[in-house]
Design an enzyme around this catalytic site. Structure first.
Site: not given
Length: 383
Positions: A73, A153, A181, A201, A203, A239, A326
């Site tokens: 994200g 968030n 979020q 994102s 996850h 890749t 974070c």
């Protein structure tokens, strides 16, 4: 060690859904081809990416070609903001955002300031709400981008994105939305929201870590921030992580397929959590009382340190957060709570509890049985 773990930090990350892992497994084992290769197993990889792109586009109601898969994200936010800024330098140098954005946005804007860009950081009200009229007033003839998050968030406040989007569209200003979020929780119809760029994102909605998504509306020009290859239509070199791309698309599909039944159940648990915790003296709810994420319950306790609450909860098997994952190791008060106008005595005592689809009423009852005693004890100790 506690006998069980009650996980209430889904805003930080979510467990990988077993069904998602099942879809990923072939691309971690037998279907290992490089999607840029022309031989059979390489073509199989590219076909899986193409199907995943179509799947994500279906959820966002956009063209598959408008979807790019990136590393996370934060990379999606960086690519959107830096990519648009550097591509638009001849038009202007002004960016508008809010004071409560994730650091992936705030730090990116601060980085751009070194290159001659100027950022306006809009204030928010006591609930963390951005005023669309303030966005309109901040726009100048040098404005090249507006970036406002869909939902915060830390405190869970949902922003009036569609209204801001209409203002930006009328003024022909590109509009980026950090929806990290909001993914899996709020509608993502990019046409209805009037957004030009949108970041997700995987996850955050029970997909794999290390996989982000960027929607870029056709006609928007962004400069890639990674050089070295022409992958993702030249928007992101490297890749492709086929397994994670497949997992992200499947997780997003499942999240919106199950949202109509999951959201009301989670909302009931959240409301019970809020009701019970607000019975603790000198406690306040942070964020908007109604316009908030269905799984977010965030609080401030006067006269107690949030980190001390977390440690005591952890000893009892409860995983929570003081705010943004974070910055959870920082002793500085949250920039979000400061923007909401909380004093130091309140902002240091923040607690964020964010639920997921596997949480139960028993989980909530357990938290409510131990948290009041923890807060009382810590206040008595002065920590």
């Amino acid at each position: 060690m506690p006998e069980r773990t009650i996980y209430l930090d889904h805003a930080a990350t979510t467990p990988l859904d077993a069904r998602v892992l099942d879809r990923m497994m072939p691309y971690l084992t037998s279907e290992y081809g490089n999607a840029s290769s022309i031989y059979t197993i390489g073509r199989h990889a590219m076909q899986a990416i193409d199907r995943s792109r179509e799947q994500v586009a279906e959820t966002l109601h956009c063209r598959p070609s408008e979807i790019a898969f990136v590393g996370c994200g934060s990379e999606s936010d960086n690519l959107a903001i830096k990519g648009m800024a550097f591509a638009s330098q001849k038009k202007g140098n002004h960016i508008i955002t809010s004071s409560i954005e994730h650091h992936a946005v705030l730090h990116t804007c601060q980085y751009l300031d070194r290159f001659g860009f100027q950022t306006t950081y809009l204030p928010v009200d006591e609930y963390g709400m951005v005023d669309p009229d303030a966005v309109a007033r901040a726009i100048t003839d040098q404005t090249i981008l507006v970036s406002v998050m869909y939902a915060n968030n830390e405190v869970g406040t949902i922003e009036p994105i569609a209204e801001i989007g209409r203002i930006c569209r009328a003024r022909k200003i590109p509009f980026h939305v950090d929806a990290v979020q909001a993914g899996g929780a709020l509608p993502l119809d990019v046409a209805e929201l009037k957004v030009d760029l949108l970041s997700l994102s995987a996850h955050k909605f029970n997909g794999p870590k290390g996989m982000g998504i960027l929607y870029t509306r056709q006609g928007m020009r962004i400069l890639p921030q990674l050089q070295g290859g022409s992958q993702e239509r030249g928007r992101r070199a490297g890749t492709e992580d086929v397994a994670s791309i497949v997992g992200a698309a499947e997780a997003l599909r499942l999240a919106y397929e199950e949202l109509p039944t999951a959201a009301p159940r989670i909302a009931l648990l959240r409301d019970r959590l809020i009701e019970g915790i607000l019975e603790i003296p000198r406690t306040r709810l942070t964020g908007h009382p109604t316009q908030r994420l269905v799984n977010n319950a965030s609080f401030a306790f006067e006269g107690v340190e949030g980190e001390s609450i977390l440690l005591n909860l952890d000893m009892l098997g409860i995983a929570a957060s003081t705010g943004s994952a974070c910055t959870s190791g920082s002793v500085e008060p949250s920039h979000v709570l400061i923007a909401l106008g909380l004093s130091s005595d309140w902002s240091h005592g923040s607690l964020r509890l964010t639920l997921g689809k596997k949480n139960t009423q028993e989980d909530i009852d357990y938290v409510l049985s131990v948290l009041p005693g923890i807060v009382e004890k810590l206040r008595g100790l002065g920590i």
